[in-house]
Design a protein around this motif. Sequence first.
Motif, PDB file in Angstrom:
ATOM      1  N   PRO A  72      -2.315   4.167  -4.228  1.00 59.97           N
ATOM      2  CA  PRO A  72      -1.410   3.160  -4.783  1.00 59.97           C
ATOM      3  C   PRO A  72      -0.100   3.093  -4.000  1.00 59.97           C
ATOM      4  O   PRO A  72       0.342   4.081  -3.423  1.00 59.97           O
ATOM      5  CB  PRO A  72      -1.175   3.635  -6.220  1.00 59.97           C
ATOM      6  CG  PRO A  72      -1.504   5.086  -6.209  1.00 59.97           C
ATOM      7  CD  PRO A  72      -2.482   5.321  -5.100  1.00 59.97           C
ATOM      8  N   THR A  73       0.506   1.924  -4.000  1.00 53.27           N
ATOM      9  CA  THR A  73       1.802   1.754  -3.337  1.00 53.27           C
ATOM     10  C   THR A  73       2.952   1.897  -4.325  1.00 53.27           C
ATOM     11  O   THR A  73       4.105   1.899  -3.923  1.00 53.27           O
ATOM     12  CB  THR A  73       1.900   0.366  -2.671  1.00 53.27           C
ATOM     13  OG1 THR A  73       1.729  -0.640  -3.675  1.00 53.27           O
ATOM     14  CG2 THR A  73       0.862   0.211  -1.591  1.00 53.27           C
ATOM     15  N   ALA A  74       2.623   2.033  -5.620  1.00 54.58           N
ATOM     16  CA  ALA A  74       3.660   2.169  -6.653  1.00 54.58           C
ATOM     17  C   ALA A  74       4.388   3.504  -6.489  1.00 54.58           C
ATOM     18  O   ALA A  74       3.828   4.474  -6.001  1.00 54.58           O
ATOM     19  CB  ALA A  74       3.031   2.086  -8.039  1.00 54.58           C
ATOM     20  N   TYR A  93       6.064   7.140  -7.429  1.00 52.20           N
ATOM     21  CA  TYR A  93       5.550   8.276  -8.185  1.00 52.20           C
ATOM     22  C   TYR A  93       5.972   8.153  -9.647  1.00 52.20           C
ATOM     23  O   TYR A  93       7.112   7.780  -9.941  1.00 52.20           O
ATOM     24  CB  TYR A  93       6.088   9.573  -7.567  1.00 52.20           C
ATOM     25  CG  TYR A  93       5.377  10.806  -8.050  1.00 52.20           C
ATOM     26  CD1 TYR A  93       4.082  11.074  -7.640  1.00 52.20           C
ATOM     27  CD2 TYR A  93       5.993  11.697  -8.915  1.00 52.20           C
ATOM     28  CE1 TYR A  93       3.406  12.201  -8.088  1.00 52.20           C
ATOM     29  CE2 TYR A  93       5.336  12.823  -9.356  1.00 52.20           C
ATOM     30  CZ  TYR A  93       4.037  13.068  -8.938  1.00 52.20           C
ATOM     31  OH  TYR A  93       3.380  14.179  -9.381  1.00 52.20           O
ATOM     32  N   ASP A 146       2.481   9.947 -17.496  1.00 46.96           N
ATOM     33  CA  ASP A 146       2.015   9.124 -16.373  1.00 46.96           C
ATOM     34  C   ASP A 146       1.483   9.989 -15.241  1.00 46.96           C
ATOM     35  O   ASP A 146       0.495   9.641 -14.601  1.00 46.96           O
ATOM     36  CB  ASP A 146       3.139   8.224 -15.858  1.00 46.96           C
ATOM     37  CG  ASP A 146       3.465   7.088 -16.812  1.00 46.96           C
ATOM     38  OD1 ASP A 146       2.597   6.765 -17.650  1.00 46.96           O
ATOM     39  OD2 ASP A 146       4.568   6.538 -16.716  1.00 46.96           O
ATOM     40  N   ASP A 172      -2.368   9.928 -13.775  1.00 46.93           N
ATOM     41  CA  ASP A 172      -2.635   9.729 -12.351  1.00 46.93           C
ATOM     42  C   ASP A 172      -3.499  10.838 -11.768  1.00 46.93           C
ATOM     43  O   ASP A 172      -4.217  10.628 -10.798  1.00 46.93           O
ATOM     44  CB  ASP A 172      -1.326   9.639 -11.563  1.00 46.93           C
ATOM     45  CG  ASP A 172      -0.688   8.273 -11.648  1.00 46.93           C
ATOM     46  OD1 ASP A 172      -1.336   7.346 -12.177  1.00 46.93           O
ATOM     47  OD2 ASP A 172       0.450   8.121 -11.163  1.00 46.93           O
ATOM     48  N   VAL A 221      -0.426  -3.707  -3.762  1.00 46.56           N
ATOM     49  CA  VAL A 221      -0.789  -2.896  -4.916  1.00 46.56           C
ATOM     50  C   VAL A 221      -1.300  -1.525  -4.474  1.00 46.56           C
ATOM     51  O   VAL A 221      -0.859  -0.507  -4.991  1.00 46.56           O
ATOM     52  CB  VAL A 221      -1.860  -3.612  -5.770  1.00 46.56           C
ATOM     53  CG1 VAL A 221      -2.346  -2.736  -6.898  1.00 46.56           C
ATOM     54  CG2 VAL A 221      -1.315  -4.906  -6.303  1.00 46.56           C
ATOM     55  N   CYS A 222      -2.251  -1.528  -3.538  1.00 48.56           N
ATOM     56  CA  CYS A 222      -2.836  -0.270  -3.104  1.00 48.56           C
ATOM     57  C   CYS A 222      -3.579  -0.459  -1.792  1.00 48.56           C
ATOM     58  O   CYS A 222      -3.678  -1.574  -1.281  1.00 48.56           O
ATOM     59  CB  CYS A 222      -3.793   0.283  -4.164  1.00 48.56           C
ATOM     60  SG  CYS A 222      -5.280  -0.709  -4.384  1.00 48.56           S
ATOM     61  N   VAL A 229      -8.392   5.449  -3.679  1.00 45.87           N
ATOM     62  CA  VAL A 229      -7.362   4.440  -3.888  1.00 45.87           C
ATOM     63  C   VAL A 229      -6.005   5.099  -3.678  1.00 45.87           C
ATOM     64  O   VAL A 229      -5.680   6.081  -4.336  1.00 45.87           O
ATOM     65  CB  VAL A 229      -7.445   3.848  -5.314  1.00 45.87           C
ATOM     66  CG1 VAL A 229      -6.327   2.852  -5.536  1.00 45.87           C
ATOM     67  CG2 VAL A 229      -8.800   3.207  -5.543  1.00 45.87           C
ATOM     68  N   SER A 277      -3.607  -6.642  -2.642  1.00 43.30           N
ATOM     69  CA  SER A 277      -2.327  -7.169  -3.125  1.00 43.30           C
ATOM     70  C   SER A 277      -2.498  -7.945  -4.418  1.00 43.30           C
ATOM     71  O   SER A 277      -3.595  -8.365  -4.769  1.00 43.30           O
ATOM     72  CB  SER A 277      -1.721  -8.113  -2.076  1.00 43.30           C
ATOM     73  OG  SER A 277      -1.492  -7.441  -0.877  1.00 43.30           O
ATOM     74  N   LYS A 278      -1.381  -8.108  -5.114  1.00 41.31           N
ATOM     75  CA  LYS A 278      -1.341  -8.922  -6.329  1.00 41.31           C
ATOM     76  C   LYS A 278      -0.658 -10.237  -5.960  1.00 41.31           C
ATOM     77  O   LYS A 278       0.332 -10.246  -5.229  1.00 41.31           O
ATOM     78  CB  LYS A 278      -0.551  -8.190  -7.413  1.00 41.31           C
ATOM     79  CG  LYS A 278      -0.377  -9.003  -8.685  1.00 41.31           C
ATOM     80  CD  LYS A 278       0.315  -8.189  -9.757  1.00 41.31           C
ATOM     81  CE  LYS A 278       1.796  -8.172  -9.518  1.00 41.31           C
ATOM     82  NZ  LYS A 278       2.565  -7.597 -10.625  1.00 41.31           N
TER      83      LYS A 278
END
Length: 137
Positions: free
Chosen positions: A96-98, A100, A106, A110, A82-83, A94, A43-44
Amino acid sequence: MENNHPVNELMAETIQKIRQAVDANTMVGEPIQTGEVTIIPVSKLSFGFGTGGSEVGGKSPRPIGENPFSGGGGAGVKVTPVCFLVVTGTNVKVLPTAPYPENSIDRILDMIPGAVEKIGDFFESRKEKDPEKEDKV
C-alpha cells in the motif's frame, strides 16, 4: 424546437474529454518488469463534471429556440495512487502507498495477512518434513 439542444452538445463534449483522459491504464497501470518480479501500480480515480446553459431573452422574449444560448461545462479528474501489486512467480503481495497506521488496532489489522501467510508456510513445512503426520495436522 431542435432535438439537439446546445446543452446536450456541451454534455457530450465534456463526457468525450473525460473518456480521453481516463482509461483502464489509469486505474491499473502498465506492468513494470524487473527480472523475475513484476510490479503493477493501482490507483483510485475520482471525477466529476457539470454542464449548464440557458437561452437568454431580452425585454421582449421570443419563442423558445429563437433566443441566444449561453452555457458552459467543466470537469475534474483526480488520480490517487493506492498500492502496488508485486508478482513473484505465483506469489502476489500488495504494497500500500498509504501512510503507516497511527493506532494499534489498524496496525494489527495490517499485520493479519502476513501472519496468515506465515502460519500457512509453517504448516506446509511441517508436512514436507514428516508426511505421515499430514493426517494429524
